[in-house]
Design an enzyme around this catalytic site. Structure first.
Site, short mmCIF file in Angstrom:
data_model
loop_
_atom_site.label_atom_id
_atom_site.label_comp_id
_atom_site.label_asym_id
_atom_site.label_seq_id
_atom_site.Cartn_x
_atom_site.Cartn_y
_atom_site.Cartn_z
N ARG A 1 28.70 -27.72 84.52
CA ARG A 1 28.95 -26.35 84.06
C ARG A 1 30.16 -25.80 84.80
O ARG A 1 30.14 -25.69 86.02
CB ARG A 1 27.73 -25.45 84.38
CG ARG A 1 26.39 -26.01 83.89
CD ARG A 1 26.18 -25.70 82.43
NE ARG A 1 25.05 -26.39 81.87
CZ ARG A 1 23.93 -25.81 81.45
NH1 ARG A 1 23.79 -24.51 81.56
NH2 ARG A 1 22.96 -26.52 80.91
N GLU B 1 31.17 -23.03 85.53
CA GLU B 1 30.99 -21.62 85.85
C GLU B 1 31.87 -21.25 87.02
O GLU B 1 31.88 -21.96 88.02
CB GLU B 1 29.51 -21.36 86.21
CG GLU B 1 28.66 -21.22 84.97
CD GLU B 1 27.21 -21.58 85.21
OE1 GLU B 1 26.83 -21.75 86.38
OE2 GLU B 1 26.47 -21.69 84.22
N ARG C 1 22.76 -19.83 93.68
CA ARG C 1 21.87 -20.54 92.76
C ARG C 1 22.58 -21.25 91.61
O ARG C 1 21.93 -21.68 90.65
CB ARG C 1 20.79 -19.62 92.24
CG ARG C 1 21.31 -18.35 91.63
CD ARG C 1 20.11 -17.51 91.33
NE ARG C 1 20.46 -16.30 90.65
CZ ARG C 1 19.58 -15.54 90.04
NH1 ARG C 1 18.33 -15.90 89.99
NH2 ARG C 1 19.95 -14.43 89.46
N HIS C 2 23.90 -21.35 91.70
CA HIS C 2 24.65 -22.10 90.69
C HIS C 2 25.43 -23.24 91.33
O HIS C 2 26.01 -23.08 92.40
CB HIS C 2 25.64 -21.18 89.97
CG HIS C 2 24.99 -20.20 89.06
ND1 HIS C 2 24.63 -18.94 89.47
CD2 HIS C 2 24.60 -20.30 87.77
CE1 HIS C 2 24.05 -18.29 88.47
NE2 HIS C 2 24.02 -19.10 87.42
N GLU D 1 15.24 -18.20 87.37
CA GLU D 1 14.93 -19.05 86.22
C GLU D 1 14.94 -20.53 86.64
O GLU D 1 15.83 -20.96 87.36
CB GLU D 1 16.01 -18.82 85.16
CG GLU D 1 15.86 -19.68 83.93
CD GLU D 1 17.16 -19.75 83.13
OE1 GLU D 1 17.77 -18.69 82.86
OE2 GLU D 1 17.57 -20.87 82.79
N SER E 1 14.85 -23.57 80.67
CA SER E 1 14.94 -22.93 79.35
C SER E 1 14.49 -23.93 78.32
O SER E 1 14.72 -25.14 78.48
CB SER E 1 16.39 -22.61 78.99
OG SER E 1 16.87 -21.58 79.77
N ARG F 1 16.94 -26.13 91.51
CA ARG F 1 16.23 -24.84 91.56
C ARG F 1 14.75 -25.03 91.80
O ARG F 1 14.10 -24.22 92.47
CB ARG F 1 16.47 -24.05 90.28
CG ARG F 1 17.88 -23.53 90.21
CD ARG F 1 18.00 -22.55 89.07
NE ARG F 1 19.37 -22.06 88.96
CZ ARG F 1 19.74 -21.16 88.08
NH1 ARG F 1 18.85 -20.66 87.23
NH2 ARG F 1 20.99 -20.75 88.02
P1 AMO Z 1 20.04 -24.00 80.44
O1 AMO Z 1 21.50 -23.85 80.27
O2 AMO Z 1 19.24 -22.76 80.66
O3 AMO Z 1 19.40 -24.73 79.19
O4 AMO Z 1 19.76 -24.99 81.67
C1 AMO Z 1 18.46 -25.43 81.96
C2 AMO Z 1 18.17 -25.28 83.44
O5 AMO Z 1 19.13 -26.02 84.21
C3 AMO Z 1 19.38 -25.34 85.41
N1 AMO Z 1 20.81 -24.99 85.49
C4 AMO Z 1 21.52 -24.92 86.62
N2 AMO Z 1 21.19 -25.15 87.90
C5 AMO Z 1 22.13 -24.98 88.83
N3 AMO Z 1 23.40 -24.62 88.57
C6 AMO Z 1 23.80 -24.37 87.29
N4 AMO Z 1 25.06 -24.01 87.04
C7 AMO Z 1 22.84 -24.53 86.24
N5 AMO Z 1 22.86 -24.39 84.91
C8 AMO Z 1 21.63 -24.67 84.46
C9 AMO Z 1 18.55 -24.08 85.42
C10 AMO Z 1 18.29 -23.88 83.95
O6 AMO Z 1 17.09 -23.13 83.72
N6 AMO Z 1 19.86 -27.25 76.63
C11 AMO Z 1 19.10 -26.24 77.36
C12 AMO Z 1 17.72 -26.72 77.70
C13 AMO Z 1 16.82 -26.92 76.49
O7 AMO Z 1 16.71 -25.99 75.68
O8 AMO Z 1 16.21 -27.99 76.39
C14 AMO Z 1 19.86 -25.86 78.60
O9 AMO Z 1 20.72 -26.58 79.10
O10 AMO Z 1 17.36 -24.36 86.14
#
Ligand code: AMO
Length: 429
Positions: free
Chosen positions: A210, A212, A218-219, A352, A355, A403
């Protein structure tokens, strides 16, 4: 053969151990070393007048964090760690550590996160840090074994891809010969395609990327996700699976990682099922009772809102029935109220964790939703094709492993739960 340090007890007569020099203390006639391996710490006591000159020679010159081999007599001694010590008959310097050390493994001098990460190999010598990664290993082993026991097939999908999954933003572009390519944000499209392949239930444990820009506790820019997809299952079915998995993993760690938990001072409470299901509209209302920046319908939950909800609920919970507009194109709208969809988030009171959703399995509706998000269906043709040849109804979720570990162990920063974090400012080690 050398023994793991933990296996040396006050009753052992003689032992050979190999480890790192944790501490050195010289009290004139006596020198003490603490030697550490991954199983524990033992004291080595050197009565200077009684040991051979070669041992004294090594003892005088050895620096902290060097690797040594000690062969000697074991004596029961109350004051030493583990109630025993070794008096050496042989002391061999195997590998020298430079001085000064970049950080103090014995943790008498605290170190900043950046200093720790710059020398992560040294940082990970700390029993406390190793305990985190032993627990992370137990978490992933228990979770994947659990999913296999529920009939899920372990798949591996590409990390170099041609299109975004979660919308057009937050992608890392890479050079791929003469084409444009990206690091994959999620196995989303591929796990769904395996439903069209008739695999019925799949899981994947792997990296997600990602781009970001923000730097938070937490990212990560490279995180680890446990992804699941199940055919002929709706959102409620896969929420139950996720809930069962969380409880199983907590229970497994509580039963199998007692030493690591003790090292971290964590008393693990296994969450109780069922986790509350809170509709999005209600979640907004609860959050608005306390947050300063009030949320409007259609806003994503802000960190402050998540905290307010977490304080109110006080345990793991699901937020369900999200507005369709703020979820990805693949989330299935409720047929009788299409402004809401069958999407959910699993929340820990702090943040979170996961998802998921029931997915749209109708080709034309999916094309419409992709278009409504401002994306071009043409670039999703490889994904859309399976929807024209018998796609079963299906649902799934993605769970962030860092997480999960972070919240389980109450770690202040997600970087504590990943060996070599990637963030905006860190590309090495
Ligand atoms: P989403 O984007 O919410 O959903 O990601 C799912 C989970 O992955 C973790 N996560 C992260 N952890 C740390 N740093 C990040 N930048 C980061 N981004 C995401 C979180 C998050 O809840 N395709 C959907 C899933 C699905 O619907 O099956 C998805 O990627 O814990």
């Amino acid at each position: 053969m050398h023994l793991p340090i933990r296996a040396v007890t006050p009753e052992t007569e003689s032992a050979e151990i190999i480890g790192w020099v944790h501490e050195v203390r010289d009290l004139g006639g006596l020198a003490f070393f603490l030697i550490r391996d991954r199983t524990g710490i033992i004291q080595v006591t050197i009565p200077k007048k009684k040991v051979p000159a070669e041992i004294l020679d090594v003892a005088r010159n050895v620096s902290r964090e060097s690797v040594v081999r000690v062969q000697g007599t074991v004596k029961a001694i109350e004051k030493a760690p583990g109630g025993r010590e070794i008096v050496p008959e042989e002391l061999e310097l195997i590998s020298t550590a430079e001085s000064p050390l970049p950080l103090d493994v014995a943790e008498k001098v605290p170190a900043e996160m950046d200093t720790r990460l710059d020398s992560r190999f040294l940082d990970a010598r700390k029993p406390r840090v190793r305990a985190i990664f032993c627990i992370r290993s137990a978490v992933t082993c228990a979770a994947t074994a659990f999913l296999a026991s529920r009939g899920c097939i372990n798949i591996a999908t590409p990390k170099i891809v041609a299109a975004a999954t979660e919308g057009g933003t937050e992608l890392f572009p890479i050079a791929y010969f003469e084409k444009e390519a990206f690091m994959n944000q999620s196995p989303q499209l591929y796990k769904q395609m395996m439903m069209a392949a008739g695999f019925e239930a799949v899981f994947e444990l792997g990296p997600i990327f990602r781009a970001e820009e923000h730097n938070t506790v937490r990212h990560l820019n490279e995180a680890t996700s446990l992804d699941v997809e199940v055919s002929f299952a709706d959102h409620n079915d896969v929420m139950e699976l996720l809930e069962d998995l969380i409880v199983h993993v907590y229970d497994y760690v509580a039963k199998n990682c007692a030493d690591a938990l003790e090292e971290l001072g964590v008393e693990l409470a296994v969450p109780a099922k069922p986790f509350p299901r809170i509709p999005y509209a209600e979640a907004i209302e609860i959050a608005n009772r306390t947050v300063e920046e009030r949320l409007a319908f259609g806003d994503d939950l802000s960190p402050a809102a998540e905290r307010a909800l977490g304080d109110t609920v006080g345990q793991h919970y699901f937020v369900v029935d999200w507005p369709t507009d703020i979820r990805p194109y693949y989330a299935m709208p409720y047929p009788d109220r299409p402004e809401f969809c069958k999407a959910f988030d699993l929340m820990h009171p702090r943040m979170e964790l996961s998802s998921g959703a029931q997915r749209i399995h109708d080709h034309d509706l999916l094309v419409e939703r992709i278009g409504a998000k401002g994306l071009s269906p043409e670039s999703f043709e490889f994904y859309l094709k399976p929807f024209r040849y018998g796609m079963p109804p299906h649902s799934g979720w993605g769970l962030g492993i860092e997480r999960l570990v972070m919240t389980m162990l109450d770690l202040p920063n997600i970087r504590e739960a990943v060996l070599f974090p990637r963030d905006r400012h860190r590309l090495t080690p």
